[in-house]
Design a protein around this motif. Structure first.
Motif, short mmCIF file in Angstrom:
data_model
loop_
_atom_site.label_atom_id
_atom_site.label_comp_id
_atom_site.label_asym_id
_atom_site.label_seq_id
_atom_site.Cartn_x
_atom_site.Cartn_y
_atom_site.Cartn_z
N SER A 1 36.06 34.19 47.94
CA SER A 1 35.68 35.46 47.31
C SER A 1 35.64 36.60 48.34
N MET A 2 35.34 36.27 49.60
CA MET A 2 35.35 37.30 50.64
C MET A 2 36.77 37.85 50.83
N ILE A 3 37.76 36.98 50.86
CA ILE A 3 39.16 37.41 50.98
C ILE A 3 39.56 38.23 49.76
N VAL A 4 39.17 37.78 48.58
CA VAL A 4 39.44 38.52 47.34
C VAL A 4 38.83 39.92 47.44
N ASN A 5 37.60 40.00 47.90
CA ASN A 5 36.93 41.30 48.02
C ASN A 5 37.60 42.19 49.06
N TRP A 6 38.05 41.63 50.18
CA TRP A 6 38.77 42.43 51.18
C TRP A 6 40.03 43.03 50.57
N GLU A 7 40.78 42.19 49.84
CA GLU A 7 42.07 42.63 49.29
C GLU A 7 41.92 43.56 48.10
N ASN A 8 40.76 43.58 47.48
CA ASN A 8 40.53 44.47 46.34
C ASN A 8 39.60 45.63 46.68
N ASN A 9 39.36 45.83 47.96
CA ASN A 9 38.55 46.94 48.47
C ASN A 9 37.13 46.92 47.90
N LYS A 10 36.60 45.73 47.69
CA LYS A 10 35.22 45.61 47.22
C LYS A 10 34.26 45.38 48.37
N SER A 11 34.79 44.89 49.49
CA SER A 11 34.02 44.78 50.73
C SER A 11 34.99 45.01 51.88
N ARG A 12 34.44 45.32 53.02
CA ARG A 12 35.28 45.66 54.17
C ARG A 12 35.18 44.58 55.24
N PRO A 13 36.34 44.16 55.74
CA PRO A 13 36.29 43.19 56.83
C PRO A 13 35.70 43.84 58.08
N GLN A 14 35.06 43.02 58.89
CA GLN A 14 34.52 43.53 60.14
C GLN A 14 35.66 43.74 61.12
N LEU A 15 35.40 44.52 62.14
CA LEU A 15 36.42 44.84 63.13
C LEU A 15 36.99 43.59 63.78
#
Length: 108
Positions: free
Chosen positions: A72-86
């Motif tokens: 779900s974290m990858i899904v959220n990164w790809e759908n701009n629902k959460s931001r990956p850390q640097l």
């Protein structure tokens, strides 16, 4: 005096980049394949003669395993629902064989 303009990350387009890279970056495909199959003894390190399909996109679950995060974290990164850390973005760019500035989209 030198004038600098502040840049901002365009997270929506950066998210699109991450999705495109997962679907179409051979370096990422090879890295994920080797990481997931090496422990099973199925990876020889010879990607040119690999029995796994290098043209197939990797799944969000496969990528999540490499990043040690939930799918779900990858899904959220790809759908701009959460931001990956640097550090995740740096790792992503390294395994894709790209510069960080090729992954992140900036706007002014």
């Amino acid at each position: 005096m030198i004038e600098f303009k502040r840049k901002y990350i365009d997270w929506a387009n950066t998210a699109k980049n991450l999705k495109l890279l997962r679907r179409d970056n051979i370096n990422l495909r090879r890295y994920v394949c080797s990481q997931l199959n090496y422990d099973k003894g199925e990876c020889s390190g010879e990607c040119e003669t690999c029995r796994f399909d290098m043209d197939e996109s990797i799944s969000q679950l496969e990528l999540a395993k490499v990043f040690n995060v939930s799918e779900s974290m990858i899904v959220n990164w790809e759908n701009n629902k959460s931001r990956p850390q640097l550090d995740d973005l740096l790792f992503y760019s390294q395994i894709c064989g790209l510069d960080l500035y090729d992954v992140i989209v900036f706007c002014e």
